[in-house]
Motif scaffolding. Sequence first.
Motif, PDB file in Angstrom:
ATOM      1  N   LYS A   1      60.875  13.966  16.748  1.00  0.00           N
ATOM      2  CA  LYS A   1      60.401  14.116  18.118  1.00  0.00           C
ATOM      3  C   LYS A   1      59.397  15.255  18.228  1.00  0.00           C
ATOM      4  O   LYS A   1      58.432  15.169  18.979  1.00  0.00           O
TER       5      LYS A   1
ATOM      6  N   HIS B   1      67.589  16.770  24.990  1.00  0.00           N
ATOM      7  CA  HIS B   1      67.927  16.042  26.220  1.00  0.00           C
ATOM      8  C   HIS B   1      67.067  14.808  26.445  1.00  0.00           C
ATOM      9  O   HIS B   1      67.347  14.032  27.344  1.00  0.00           O
ATOM     10  N   ASN B   2      66.030  14.623  25.654  1.00  0.00           N
ATOM     11  CA  ASN B   2      65.199  13.433  25.779  1.00  0.00           C
ATOM     12  C   ASN B   2      65.884  12.261  25.099  1.00  0.00           C
ATOM     13  O   ASN B   2      66.155  12.295  23.902  1.00  0.00           O
ATOM     14  N   THR B   3      66.190  11.228  25.870  1.00  0.00           N
ATOM     15  CA  THR B   3      66.892  10.069  25.318  1.00  0.00           C
ATOM     16  C   THR B   3      66.034   8.807  25.330  1.00  0.00           C
ATOM     17  O   THR B   3      66.534   7.730  25.034  1.00  0.00           O
ATOM     18  N   THR B   4      64.758   8.928  25.664  1.00  0.00           N
ATOM     19  CA  THR B   4      63.920   7.738  25.728  1.00  0.00           C
ATOM     20  C   THR B   4      63.586   7.197  24.346  1.00  0.00           C
ATOM     21  O   THR B   4      63.368   6.010  24.191  1.00  0.00           O
TER      22      THR B   4
ATOM     23  N   LEU C   1      64.686  20.739  25.344  1.00  0.00           N
ATOM     24  CA  LEU C   1      63.897  19.607  25.839  1.00  0.00           C
ATOM     25  C   LEU C   1      63.988  18.414  24.886  1.00  0.00           C
ATOM     26  O   LEU C   1      64.137  17.266  25.316  1.00  0.00           O
TER      27      LEU C   1
ATOM     28  N   GLU D   1      55.943  13.369  28.805  1.00  0.00           N
ATOM     29  CA  GLU D   1      57.286  12.871  29.125  1.00  0.00           C
ATOM     30  C   GLU D   1      58.346  13.961  28.898  1.00  0.00           C
ATOM     31  O   GLU D   1      59.256  14.134  29.706  1.00  0.00           O
ATOM     32  N   LEU D   2      58.201  14.702  27.819  1.00  0.00           N
ATOM     33  CA  LEU D   2      59.144  15.786  27.527  1.00  0.00           C
ATOM     34  C   LEU D   2      59.114  16.864  28.606  1.00  0.00           C
ATOM     35  O   LEU D   2      60.146  17.392  29.008  1.00  0.00           O
TER      36      LEU D   2
END
Length: 92
Positions: free
Chosen positions: A73, A62-65, A59, A86-87
């Motif tokens: 993170k 893959h989070n690119t925000t 998770l 969000e995650l």
Amino acid sequence: MNREVHAPFCERLGVRLPRPTRHQLHWSLDVQFNDDQSRVRRGYAANNFVVLRHIVLNLLRHNTTRKASIKSKRLLACMEDDFREELLGLAI
């Protein structure tokens, strides 16, 4: 008579073996989650926590925000409810 010494395949010039994925995963879990220091050992708890750590690592990767390290993170997800939502895909 051929006097050439045959080197193993992995030691020949020009042959680069890719880094094993398992080793990279173990390193990531150890550095970001202190996996080697885990004291969970009873029953299936250790297996369950390994699966949970893999899910969390995926998770976070893959989070690119947000542009930050996995460790940052993780800390951010602990402190901010919005980022955690969000995650997990719960953010609207």
